[in-house]
Write a protein that holds these residues in place. Sequence first.
Motif, mmCIF file in Angstrom:
data_model
loop_
_atom_site.group_PDB
_atom_site.id
_atom_site.type_symbol
_atom_site.label_atom_id
_atom_site.label_comp_id
_atom_site.label_asym_id
_atom_site.label_seq_id
_atom_site.Cartn_x
_atom_site.Cartn_y
_atom_site.Cartn_z
ATOM 1 N N GLU A 162 0.834 -1.206 0.000
ATOM 2 C CA GLU A 162 0.000 0.000 0.000
ATOM 3 C C GLU A 162 0.868 1.255 0.000
ATOM 4 O OE1 GLU A 162 -3.167 0.213 -0.448
ATOM 5 O OE2 GLU A 162 -3.378 -1.967 -0.534
ATOM 6 N N GLY A 163 1.956 1.242 0.753
ATOM 7 C CA GLY A 163 2.873 2.377 0.738
ATOM 8 C C GLY A 163 3.522 2.554 -0.612
ATOM 9 N N LEU A 164 3.856 1.442 -1.259
ATOM 10 C CA LEU A 164 4.452 1.511 -2.597
ATOM 11 C C LEU A 164 3.462 2.074 -3.607
ATOM 12 C CD1 LEU A 164 6.808 0.870 -4.492
ATOM 13 C CD2 LEU A 164 5.881 -1.437 -4.747
ATOM 14 N N ILE A 165 2.200 1.691 -3.484
ATOM 15 C CA ILE A 165 1.177 2.211 -4.397
ATOM 16 C C ILE A 165 1.043 3.722 -4.234
ATOM 17 C CG2 ILE A 165 -1.296 2.231 -4.894
ATOM 18 C CD1 ILE A 165 -1.329 -0.740 -4.140
ATOM 19 N N ILE A 166 0.956 4.174 -2.991
ATOM 20 C CA ILE A 166 0.802 5.611 -2.735
ATOM 21 C C ILE A 166 2.036 6.376 -3.202
ATOM 22 C CG2 ILE A 166 0.544 7.357 -0.931
ATOM 23 C CD1 ILE A 166 -1.040 5.285 0.677
ATOM 24 N N GLY A 167 3.209 5.904 -2.781
ATOM 25 C CA GLY A 167 4.444 6.587 -3.171
ATOM 26 C C GLY A 167 4.680 6.552 -4.661
ATOM 27 N N GLY A 168 4.438 5.394 -5.288
ATOM 28 C CA GLY A 168 4.636 5.279 -6.734
ATOM 29 C C GLY A 168 3.695 6.178 -7.515
ATOM 30 N N THR A 169 2.442 6.256 -7.068
ATOM 31 C CA THR A 169 1.482 7.132 -7.748
ATOM 32 C C THR A 169 1.889 8.593 -7.622
ATOM 33 O OG1 THR A 169 -0.310 5.549 -7.307
ATOM 34 C CG2 THR A 169 -0.938 7.796 -7.883
ATOM 35 N N LEU A 170 2.291 9.001 -6.421
ATOM 36 C CA LEU A 170 2.700 10.389 -6.215
ATOM 37 C C LEU A 170 3.926 10.746 -7.051
ATOM 38 C CD1 LEU A 170 2.256 10.710 -2.335
ATOM 39 C CD2 LEU A 170 0.825 11.742 -4.106
ATOM 40 N N VAL A 171 4.912 9.866 -7.068
ATOM 41 C CA VAL A 171 6.151 10.142 -7.802
ATOM 42 C C VAL A 171 5.897 10.131 -9.307
ATOM 43 C CG1 VAL A 171 8.486 9.324 -8.306
ATOM 44 C CG2 VAL A 171 7.629 9.277 -5.960
ATOM 45 N N PHE A 172 5.204 9.103 -9.802
ATOM 46 C CA PHE A 172 4.970 9.002 -11.241
ATOM 47 C C PHE A 172 4.096 10.154 -11.742
ATOM 48 C CE2 PHE A 172 2.700 7.360 -14.989
ATOM 49 C CZ PHE A 172 3.780 6.964 -15.763
ATOM 50 N N THR A 173 3.014 10.432 -11.029
ATOM 51 C CA THR A 173 2.139 11.530 -11.428
ATOM 52 C C THR A 173 2.861 12.871 -11.346
ATOM 53 O OG1 THR A 173 0.240 10.294 -10.585
ATOM 54 C CG2 THR A 173 -0.081 12.635 -11.004
ATOM 55 N N GLY A 174 3.620 13.071 -10.257
ATOM 56 C CA GLY A 174 4.367 14.319 -10.121
ATOM 57 C C GLY A 174 5.406 14.482 -11.201
ATOM 58 N N SER A 175 6.091 13.385 -11.569
ATOM 59 C CA SER A 175 7.124 13.462 -12.607
ATOM 60 C C SER A 175 6.521 13.809 -13.964
ATOM 61 C CB SER A 175 7.873 12.128 -12.698
ATOM 62 O OG SER A 175 8.525 11.830 -11.482
ATOM 63 N N MET A 176 5.313 13.325 -14.224
ATOM 64 C CA MET A 176 4.672 13.607 -15.507
ATOM 65 C C MET A 176 4.121 15.025 -15.588
ATOM 66 S SD MET A 176 2.611 10.248 -16.675
ATOM 67 C CE MET A 176 1.403 10.537 -15.388
ATOM 68 N N THR A 177 3.676 15.555 -14.464
ATOM 69 C CA THR A 177 2.967 16.839 -14.485
ATOM 70 C C THR A 177 3.824 18.014 -14.025
ATOM 71 O OG1 THR A 177 2.099 16.392 -12.265
ATOM 72 C CG2 THR A 177 0.739 15.735 -14.135
ATOM 73 N N ALA A 178 5.034 17.761 -13.518
ATOM 74 C CA ALA A 178 5.904 18.863 -13.083
ATOM 75 C C ALA A 178 6.318 19.689 -14.293
ATOM 76 C CB ALA A 178 7.130 18.318 -12.360
ATOM 77 N N TYR A 179 6.249 20.999 -14.155
ATOM 78 C CA TYR A 179 6.611 21.882 -15.272
ATOM 79 C C TYR A 179 7.959 22.569 -15.064
ATOM 80 C CZ TYR A 179 6.804 25.995 -18.236
ATOM 81 O OH TYR A 179 7.225 26.950 -19.104
ATOM 82 N N ILE A 180 8.199 23.084 -13.864
ATOM 83 C CA ILE A 180 9.389 23.904 -13.615
ATOM 84 C C ILE A 180 10.669 23.132 -13.895
ATOM 85 C CG2 ILE A 180 10.700 25.130 -11.845
ATOM 86 C CD1 ILE A 180 8.279 26.632 -12.768
ATOM 87 N N THR A 181 10.795 21.937 -13.343
ATOM 88 C CA THR A 181 12.038 21.170 -13.469
ATOM 89 C C THR A 181 12.352 20.791 -14.910
ATOM 90 O OG1 THR A 181 11.809 20.328 -11.213
ATOM 91 C CG2 THR A 181 13.253 19.104 -12.702
ATOM 92 N N PRO A 182 11.425 20.201 -15.686
ATOM 93 C CA PRO A 182 11.749 19.917 -17.093
ATOM 94 C C PRO A 182 12.009 21.179 -17.908
ATOM 95 C CG PRO A 182 9.850 18.645 -16.378
ATOM 96 C CD PRO A 182 10.116 19.645 -15.296
#
Length: 275
Positions: free
Chosen positions: A199-219
């Motif tokens: 369950e922790g992996l699901i939450i963490g993986g979703t947050l990281v993957f979604t954040g990596s796809m939607t982050a604008y400033i860093t890319p």
Amino acid sequence: MFQSRVEAMALVLPAALFAGVVFLVPVIVLLTQGIHIDGQWTLSAYADFFSKSLNRTVFFRTLRLGALVTVIAAVIGYATAYAVVSLPEKSKGRMIGLIVLPLMISPVARTYAWIVLLGRTGIINKALVGMGLSDEPIRFLFTETAVTIGLLQLFLPLMIIALISALENMPRDAVPAARVLGANWFQVFWKVILPLTREGLIIGGTLVFTGSMTAYITPAILGGSKVLMLETLLYQRVTVANDLVSASVIAFILMAMAFSANFLLKKIASARGGK
């Protein structure tokens, strides 16, 4: 707690209406623009988007970097979380504070710090040249490597926090019992820790993957125009080309990728947990 379901619904209704007006309605309007064109319902905008080589390249790059950052964050996150959980209570609190601290700093400041480190005259290049490992400065900026490093540093704390919470809820004697029964550390992780912390992996993986796809400033800062991702392409379509139809298509793709990642992680975790 409540006399009837009607009372509970009456209390929830204002918040539900507020969320629907300020979130759901704009999202529905935005997504509708990609399938309702010139008074007709059509998927031609999606076909046109994927028919272009640049768009396909950006799509697969976003998917690849998001998955790569998530996998690296999971590997580092498990090692870090297990080490933190094993510490005494006082030291554990301090370490968690250090992990959370980067989240209190603006992503803009954190991203610009990487320019100082990865630039041609940055600390890393000076160290490489000084130690004789490179004859000239290496170009790190405006590459996928720089974007990956920036996104990993940005979202790794979320993965670690999620895994720390999951490991805290794991039975204390699970790992020692597996070791006593002869399991090596890989078997302990694969057959004991991973199923119990899915369950922790699901939450963490979703947050990281979604954040990596939607982050604008860093890319945008570390990748520039040479490493376009869907979020930077979305910004260009809106501000430069004023192409709201393409922007709607990209927005839907990002949402679909986020939900798909969560669904896939749940399936993988369920499969592991059922073994």
